[in-house]
Design a protein around this motif. Structure first.
Motif, PDB file in Angstrom:
ATOM      1  N   TRP A 279      -4.581   6.605  -0.996  1.00  0.00           N
ATOM      2  CA  TRP A 279      -3.904   5.317  -0.913  1.00  0.00           C
ATOM      3  C   TRP A 279      -4.080   4.542  -2.201  1.00  0.00           C
ATOM      4  CZ3 TRP A 279      -7.071   1.206  -1.672  1.00  0.00           C
ATOM      5  CH2 TRP A 279      -8.415   1.362  -1.366  1.00  0.00           C
ATOM      6  N   THR A 280      -3.080   3.714  -2.479  1.00  0.00           N
ATOM      7  CA  THR A 280      -3.122   2.821  -3.630  1.00  0.00           C
ATOM      8  C   THR A 280      -2.664   1.448  -3.151  1.00  0.00           C
ATOM      9  OG1 THR A 280      -2.589   4.634  -5.122  1.00  0.00           O
ATOM     10  CG2 THR A 280      -2.275   2.408  -5.967  1.00  0.00           C
ATOM     11  N   ALA A 281      -3.489   0.435  -3.391  1.00  0.00           N
ATOM     12  CA  ALA A 281      -3.177  -0.928  -2.969  1.00  0.00           C
ATOM     13  C   ALA A 281      -2.870  -1.775  -4.196  1.00  0.00           C
ATOM     14  CB  ALA A 281      -4.344  -1.522  -2.197  1.00  0.00           C
ATOM     15  N   ALA A 282      -1.713  -2.404  -4.190  1.00  0.00           N
ATOM     16  CA  ALA A 282      -1.299  -3.233  -5.322  1.00  0.00           C
ATOM     17  C   ALA A 282      -2.024  -4.571  -5.338  1.00  0.00           C
ATOM     18  CB  ALA A 282       0.211  -3.471  -5.271  1.00  0.00           C
ATOM     19  N   ARG A 283      -2.435  -5.048  -4.147  1.00  0.00           N
ATOM     20  CA  ARG A 283      -3.138  -6.325  -4.054  1.00  0.00           C
ATOM     21  C   ARG A 283      -4.393  -6.146  -3.214  1.00  0.00           C
ATOM     22  NH1 ARG A 283       1.191 -10.473  -1.776  1.00  0.00           N
ATOM     23  NH2 ARG A 283      -0.356 -10.298  -0.157  1.00  0.00           N
TER      24      ARG A 283
ATOM     25  N   VAL B  31       0.849  -1.189   0.000  1.00  0.00           N
ATOM     26  CA  VAL B  31       0.000   0.000   0.000  1.00  0.00           C
ATOM     27  C   VAL B  31       0.884   1.238   0.000  1.00  0.00           C
ATOM     28  CG1 VAL B  31      -1.837   1.240   1.200  1.00  0.00           C
ATOM     29  CG2 VAL B  31      -1.760  -1.256   1.308  1.00  0.00           C
ATOM     30  N   ARG B  32       0.570   2.170  -0.884  1.00  0.00           N
ATOM     31  CA  ARG B  32       1.309   3.435  -0.952  1.00  0.00           C
ATOM     32  C   ARG B  32       0.379   4.564  -0.549  1.00  0.00           C
ATOM     33  NH1 ARG B  32       6.149   3.109  -4.229  1.00  0.00           N
ATOM     34  NH2 ARG B  32       6.265   1.022  -5.070  1.00  0.00           N
ATOM     35  N   PHE B  33       0.963   5.561   0.129  1.00  0.00           N
ATOM     36  CA  PHE B  33       0.188   6.696   0.608  1.00  0.00           C
ATOM     37  C   PHE B  33       0.767   8.004   0.086  1.00  0.00           C
ATOM     38  CE2 PHE B  33      -2.394   4.479   3.583  1.00  0.00           C
ATOM     39  CZ  PHE B  33      -1.642   3.413   4.008  1.00  0.00           C
TER      40      PHE B  33
ATOM     41  N   SER C   4      -7.407   2.185  -5.590  1.00  0.00           N
ATOM     42  CA  SER C   4      -7.038   3.375  -4.839  1.00  0.00           C
ATOM     43  C   SER C   4      -8.259   3.962  -4.153  1.00  0.00           C
ATOM     44  CB  SER C   4      -6.405   4.415  -5.768  1.00  0.00           C
ATOM     45  OG  SER C   4      -7.328   4.785  -6.772  1.00  0.00           O
ATOM     46  N   GLY C   5      -7.990   4.822  -3.207  1.00  0.00           N
ATOM     47  CA  GLY C   5      -9.061   5.476  -2.470  1.00  0.00           C
ATOM     48  C   GLY C   5      -8.535   6.705  -1.770  1.00  0.00           C
ATOM     49  N   GLN C   6      -9.439   7.383  -1.080  1.00  0.00           N
ATOM     50  CA  GLN C   6      -9.080   8.623  -0.415  1.00  0.00           C
ATOM     51  C   GLN C   6      -9.803   8.710   0.920  1.00  0.00           C
ATOM     52  OE1 GLN C   6     -10.557  12.639  -1.853  1.00  0.00           O
ATOM     53  NE2 GLN C   6      -8.425  12.657  -2.560  1.00  0.00           N
TER      54      GLN C   6
END
Length: 153
Positions: free
Chosen positions: A69-73, A28-30, A143-145
């Motif tokens: 956020w962005t989740a790869a999985r 997860v990237r923020f 992804s989300g916010q």
């Protein structure tokens, strides 16, 4: 009355809302941003809402925190953000957060938590008592916010 200012460097505003992921940190990237919300008069007597990067804060400023956020999985994860001491929590964009009023040791909804007042008596916690926010993000890929508001003390 003299206005007190909080001056933040280029990374200082971003450091106000650095989230942590309890699980899947490598997946997860923020990216976080902090904005000051201002209202200005417009021609014809109207009002316009302006969001400016939070480089300088003054008591009473309304602040909006945005955590992308962005989740790869597809994996459930938790996002935890400390509230800066200089900011009094107001509300989140969705109301799905859990809050802590004791530095992150215990969690719940704001209406369920209690704190001790100056005389040692228990009272219901208020938004200004919030020390940390936490969101549980269901197993999703993409992804989300997350957004939340505060006021500079």
């Amino acid at each position: 009355m003299i206005a007190r200012s909080v001056v933040l460097g280029a990374t200082g505003a971003t450091m106000l809302c650095v989230p942590t992921a309890a699980q899947a940190a490598d997946q997860v990237r923020f990216a976080s941003d902090v904005f000051v919300e201002r209202f200005v008069s417009t021609p014809g007597g109207g009002t316009a809402r302006i969001l400016e990067r939070a480089d300088r804060l003054t008591p009473g400023d309304r602040v909006i925190f945005i955590v992308n956020w962005t989740a790869a999985r597809a994996r459930t994860f938790t996002v935890t953000n400390p509230m800066p001491r200089a900011i009094a929590f107001q509300r989140s964009g969705d109301g799905d957060e859990e809050v802590s009023v004791d530095g992150g040791r215990s969690w719940g909804t704001l209406g369920d938590l209690q704190v001790r007042d100056g005389d040692g008596n228990l009272r219901l916690a208020s938004p200004e008592d919030v020390t940390h926010l936490r969101w549980r993000v269901p197993g999703t890929r993409g992804s989300g916010q997350l957004t939340y508001r505060g006021v500079v003390r």
